[in-house]
Design a protein around this motif. Structure first.
Motif, PDB file in Angstrom:
ATOM      1  N   ARG A 306       0.829  -1.172   0.016  1.00 25.42           N
ATOM      2  CA  ARG A 306      -0.095  -0.117  -0.011  1.00 25.42           C
ATOM      3  C   ARG A 306       0.875   1.418   0.018  1.00 25.42           C
ATOM      4  O   ARG A 306       0.420   2.256  -0.592  1.00 25.42           O
ATOM      5  CB  ARG A 306      -0.920   0.004   1.142  1.00 25.42           C
ATOM      6  CG  ARG A 306      -1.882  -1.089   1.132  1.00 25.42           C
ATOM      7  CD  ARG A 306      -3.184  -0.827   2.005  1.00 25.42           C
ATOM      8  NE  ARG A 306      -2.721  -0.890   3.306  1.00 25.42           N
ATOM      9  CZ  ARG A 306      -2.974  -2.068   4.133  1.00 25.42           C
ATOM     10  NH1 ARG A 306      -3.282  -3.062   3.717  1.00 25.42           N
ATOM     11  NH2 ARG A 306      -2.614  -1.988   5.417  1.00 25.42           N
ATOM     12  N   GLN A 308       3.951   1.542  -1.384  1.00 29.13           N
ATOM     13  CA  GLN A 308       4.573   1.681  -2.462  1.00 29.13           C
ATOM     14  C   GLN A 308       3.595   2.001  -3.577  1.00 29.13           C
ATOM     15  O   GLN A 308       3.853   2.822  -4.347  1.00 29.13           O
ATOM     16  CB  GLN A 308       5.023   0.271  -3.194  1.00 29.13           C
ATOM     17  CG  GLN A 308       5.850   0.262  -4.641  1.00 29.13           C
ATOM     18  CD  GLN A 308       5.659  -0.888  -5.240  1.00 29.13           C
ATOM     19  OE1 GLN A 308       4.933  -1.948  -4.711  1.00 29.13           O
ATOM     20  NE2 GLN A 308       6.672  -1.223  -6.060  1.00 29.13           N
ATOM     21  N   GLN A 309       2.301   1.717  -3.550  1.00 27.72           N
ATOM     22  CA  GLN A 309       1.075   1.939  -4.532  1.00 27.72           C
ATOM     23  C   GLN A 309       0.783   3.578  -4.457  1.00 27.72           C
ATOM     24  O   GLN A 309       0.858   4.232  -5.556  1.00 27.72           O
ATOM     25  CB  GLN A 309       0.003   1.169  -4.306  1.00 27.72           C
ATOM     26  CG  GLN A 309      -1.180   1.368  -5.304  1.00 27.72           C
ATOM     27  CD  GLN A 309      -0.525   1.132  -6.802  1.00 27.72           C
ATOM     28  OE1 GLN A 309      -0.297  -0.110  -6.957  1.00 27.72           O
ATOM     29  NE2 GLN A 309      -0.682   2.086  -7.687  1.00 27.72           N
ATOM     30  N   LYS A 310       0.812   4.019  -3.284  1.00 24.53           N
ATOM     31  CA  LYS A 310       0.586   5.423  -3.112  1.00 24.53           C
ATOM     32  C   LYS A 310       1.715   6.256  -3.688  1.00 24.53           C
ATOM     33  O   LYS A 310       1.432   7.092  -4.363  1.00 24.53           O
ATOM     34  CB  LYS A 310       0.386   5.667  -1.672  1.00 24.53           C
ATOM     35  CG  LYS A 310       0.067   7.262  -1.392  1.00 24.53           C
ATOM     36  CD  LYS A 310       0.050   7.688   0.039  1.00 24.53           C
ATOM     37  CE  LYS A 310      -0.582   9.101   0.245  1.00 24.53           C
ATOM     38  NZ  LYS A 310       0.112  10.216  -0.620  1.00 24.53           N
ATOM     39  N   ASN A 312       3.736   5.389  -6.033  1.00 23.93           N
ATOM     40  CA  ASN A 312       3.669   5.123  -7.444  1.00 23.93           C
ATOM     41  C   ASN A 312       2.797   6.051  -8.057  1.00 23.93           C
ATOM     42  O   ASN A 312       3.167   6.610  -9.265  1.00 23.93           O
ATOM     43  CB  ASN A 312       3.624   3.695  -7.939  1.00 23.93           C
ATOM     44  CG  ASN A 312       4.720   2.608  -7.696  1.00 23.93           C
ATOM     45  OD1 ASN A 312       5.825   3.125  -7.910  1.00 23.93           O
ATOM     46  ND2 ASN A 312       4.407   1.234  -7.725  1.00 23.93           N
ATOM     47  N   ASP A 313       1.562   6.338  -7.477  1.00 20.49           N
ATOM     48  CA  ASP A 313       0.656   7.162  -8.144  1.00 20.49           C
ATOM     49  C   ASP A 313       0.975   8.538  -7.885  1.00 20.49           C
ATOM     50  O   ASP A 313       0.841   9.266  -8.895  1.00 20.49           O
ATOM     51  CB  ASP A 313      -0.715   6.968  -7.247  1.00 20.49           C
ATOM     52  CG  ASP A 313      -1.461   5.493  -7.422  1.00 20.49           C
ATOM     53  OD1 ASP A 313      -0.905   4.819  -8.606  1.00 20.49           O
ATOM     54  OD2 ASP A 313      -2.173   5.123  -6.501  1.00 20.49           O
ATOM     55  N   ASP A 314       1.872   8.959  -6.804  1.00 18.44           N
ATOM     56  CA  ASP A 314       2.213  10.171  -6.646  1.00 18.44           C
ATOM     57  C   ASP A 314       3.258  10.701  -7.578  1.00 18.44           C
ATOM     58  O   ASP A 314       3.428  11.880  -8.178  1.00 18.44           O
ATOM     59  CB  ASP A 314       2.826  10.466  -5.277  1.00 18.44           C
ATOM     60  CG  ASP A 314       1.710  10.329  -4.117  1.00 18.44           C
ATOM     61  OD1 ASP A 314       0.346  10.607  -4.416  1.00 18.44           O
ATOM     62  OD2 ASP A 314       1.921  10.270  -2.916  1.00 18.44           O
ATOM     63  N   GLN A 316       3.260   9.510 -10.515  1.00 19.56           N
ATOM     64  CA  GLN A 316       2.634   9.019 -11.749  1.00 19.56           C
ATOM     65  C   GLN A 316       3.454   8.131 -12.833  1.00 19.56           C
ATOM     66  O   GLN A 316       3.716   8.419 -14.043  1.00 19.56           O
ATOM     67  CB  GLN A 316       2.550  10.272 -12.586  1.00 19.56           C
ATOM     68  CG  GLN A 316       1.526  11.446 -11.836  1.00 19.56           C
ATOM     69  CD  GLN A 316       1.428  12.752 -12.716  1.00 19.56           C
ATOM     70  OE1 GLN A 316       2.292  13.315 -13.245  1.00 19.56           O
ATOM     71  NE2 GLN A 316       0.248  13.412 -12.435  1.00 19.56           N
ATOM     72  N   ASP A 318       4.243   5.345 -15.295  1.00 18.08           N
ATOM     73  CA  ASP A 318       3.254   4.946 -16.360  1.00 18.08           C
ATOM     74  C   ASP A 318       3.364   3.430 -16.425  1.00 18.08           C
ATOM     75  O   ASP A 318       2.797   3.156 -17.409  1.00 18.08           O
ATOM     76  CB  ASP A 318       3.843   5.807 -17.414  1.00 18.08           C
ATOM     77  CG  ASP A 318       5.391   5.222 -17.890  1.00 18.08           C
ATOM     78  OD1 ASP A 318       5.822   4.561 -17.216  1.00 18.08           O
ATOM     79  OD2 ASP A 318       5.633   5.702 -18.957  1.00 18.08           O
ATOM     80  N   ASN A 320       3.295  -0.568 -14.106  1.00 20.18           N
ATOM     81  CA  ASN A 320       3.021  -1.172 -12.900  1.00 20.18           C
ATOM     82  C   ASN A 320       4.129  -1.798 -12.382  1.00 20.18           C
ATOM     83  O   ASN A 320       4.819  -2.457 -13.342  1.00 20.18           O
ATOM     84  CB  ASN A 320       1.907  -2.160 -12.864  1.00 20.18           C
ATOM     85  CG  ASN A 320       1.635  -2.772 -11.449  1.00 20.18           C
ATOM     86  OD1 ASN A 320       1.326  -2.161 -10.385  1.00 20.18           O
ATOM     87  ND2 ASN A 320       1.403  -3.913 -11.532  1.00 20.18           N
TER      88      ASN A 320
END
Length: 393
Positions: A306, A308-310, A312-314, A316, A318, A320
């Motif tokens: 969780r 890492q995913q945040k 990655n999103d922050d 951006q 491109d 996964n």
């Protein structure tokens, strides 16, 4: 028993080719009946009937399997299997049987499971599962156990043709994320953002990125596992059925001593000071490096994902990248940027059981592979040109 009475039990039936065969049904106990078929004559069927009835009356029927259910043989096999594997593997195997094998065979008597029944189960696995061969092999172990115990005389699984490739498997392979790693620029961007986000998370991902550890190896690390520039890795956090999480030995039961770069050591030491300020302890050396502040115990395996995913999103990102992708990144960047590093060196660092695993995992194209190939081609061309010049002279 009079022959006339026996003959009434024998029933004829006709095959698709028009030939006649004979069969009979006989009651084993108050709730079970078994059928025998395929006899060429009435007399042959009568003899089989008399012999089987005698075994039932003498209570000798179970000697040859009788009505033992697949589920019972599975439970007996499981008791022995439990002593040969780790608890985490035992849990995964139980889950595999529960979801994929027992629904097909569990309540059936082992002697009643024929080739057609097995083929239907295999067809379902092939249609729905990428790892259908693993399920087939585990199910086959129970039939082999039944064969060993003389419950059956023939293993119906031996007559199945297990496909080597399937459309389902090929589709999964096609959809596999071959870019499950960061470029060096992406990793640097990720770590810089993590540093500004939360220092513990920064320390976690820095250590993950610069060691290639598995997440289950990261979470049980304690400060006394870190000595100078060496990190001892000998534990793994795993989920065990309903017991929750448990610490066990690493994947290949080995102890790895990993050398850590100075920058990562400095970051860990800084985190150690912050942790002591936030949660003072007289026994910090025996404390987890990354610890749930509320429970003073391990984070669950899902928590770092969780985090890492945040990030990655922050940033951006491109494509996964999973947590395991940090491990791929570590291996890929080491090979890309160190021409003297061998697959054997990488195998030792990552803790792969055999060298072929390392080669299969990291012998893929990266962003630098074409550049390295071009350099190699130029060297070959230079050597060739030099050779031609020498001949002309």
């Amino acid at each position: 028993m009079p022959k006339k009475r026996v003959s009434k039990t024998i029933k004829p039936y006709v095959l698709k080719n028009g030939q006649t065969r004979y069969k009979f049904a006989i009651r084993v106990d108050d709730t079970h009946t078994t059928t025998r078929r395929g006899f060429y004559t009435v007399e042959e069927a009568e003899i089989a009937y008399i012999n089987l009835r005698k075994k039932i009356l003498d209570d000798d029927y179970n000697e040859h399997g009788g009505y033992v259910k697949f589920n019972q043989i599975y439970k007996d096999w499981l008791k022995s299997y439990k002593n040969t594997v780790k608890e985490s593997t035992f849990y995964k195997t139980k889950s595999l049987f529960k979801c994929n094998v027992l629904p097909h065979f569990g309540d059936k008597y082992i002697k009643d499971i024929d080739v057609n029944t097995c083929q239907k189960a295999l067809n379902k696995w092939v249609s729905n599962l990428v790892h259908y061969k693993e399920v087939f092999n585990y199910a086959n172990l129970i039939f082999k156990e039944a064969l060993r115990r003389d419950y059956i005389s023939i293993n119906p699984m031996d007559k199945l043709d297990v496909p080597k490739k399937t459309k389902h498997k090929e589709k999964a392979k096609k959809n596999y994320n071959h870019r499950n790693f960061y470029t060096i620029e992406e990793q640097e961007k990720f770590l810089n953002h993590a540093k500004n986000y939360n220092f513990e998370k920064y320390a976690f991902f820095r250590l993950l990125a610069f060691t290639g550890l598995r997440r289950e190896e990261m979470l049980p690390l304690k400060w006394n596992d870190l000595k100078n520039d060496m990190l001892r890795v000998n534990k793994a956090l795993v989920r065990i059925d309903r017991q929750g999480y448990k610490i066990q030995s690493t994947k290949n039961d080995e102890i790895r001593n990993l050398i850590i770069d100075p920058r990562t050591i400095d970051i860990l030491n800084e985190w150690k000071k912050q942790q002591q300020n936030e949660s003072p302890s007289d026994e910090q050396e025996n404390q987890l490096i990354f610890m749930n502040p509320k429970t003073k115990s391990n984070f669950s395996l899902e928590v770092p994902r969780r985090w890492q995913q945040k990030i990655n999103d922050d940033i951006q990102l491109d494509h996964n990248v999973t947590l395991h992708g940090f491990r791929h990144t570590h291996g890929t960047l080491l090979l890309d940027n160190n021409s003297d590093l061998t697959f054997k060196d990488l195998q030792k660092r990552l803790g792969h059981k055999n060298l072929q695993t390392t080669i299969n995992t990291y012998l893929h194209a990266t962003n630098k592979s074409d550049d390295k190939m071009m350099e190699a081609l130029k060297k070959v061309d230079d050597i060739s040109n030099s050779s031609n010049k020498s001949k002309k002279e």
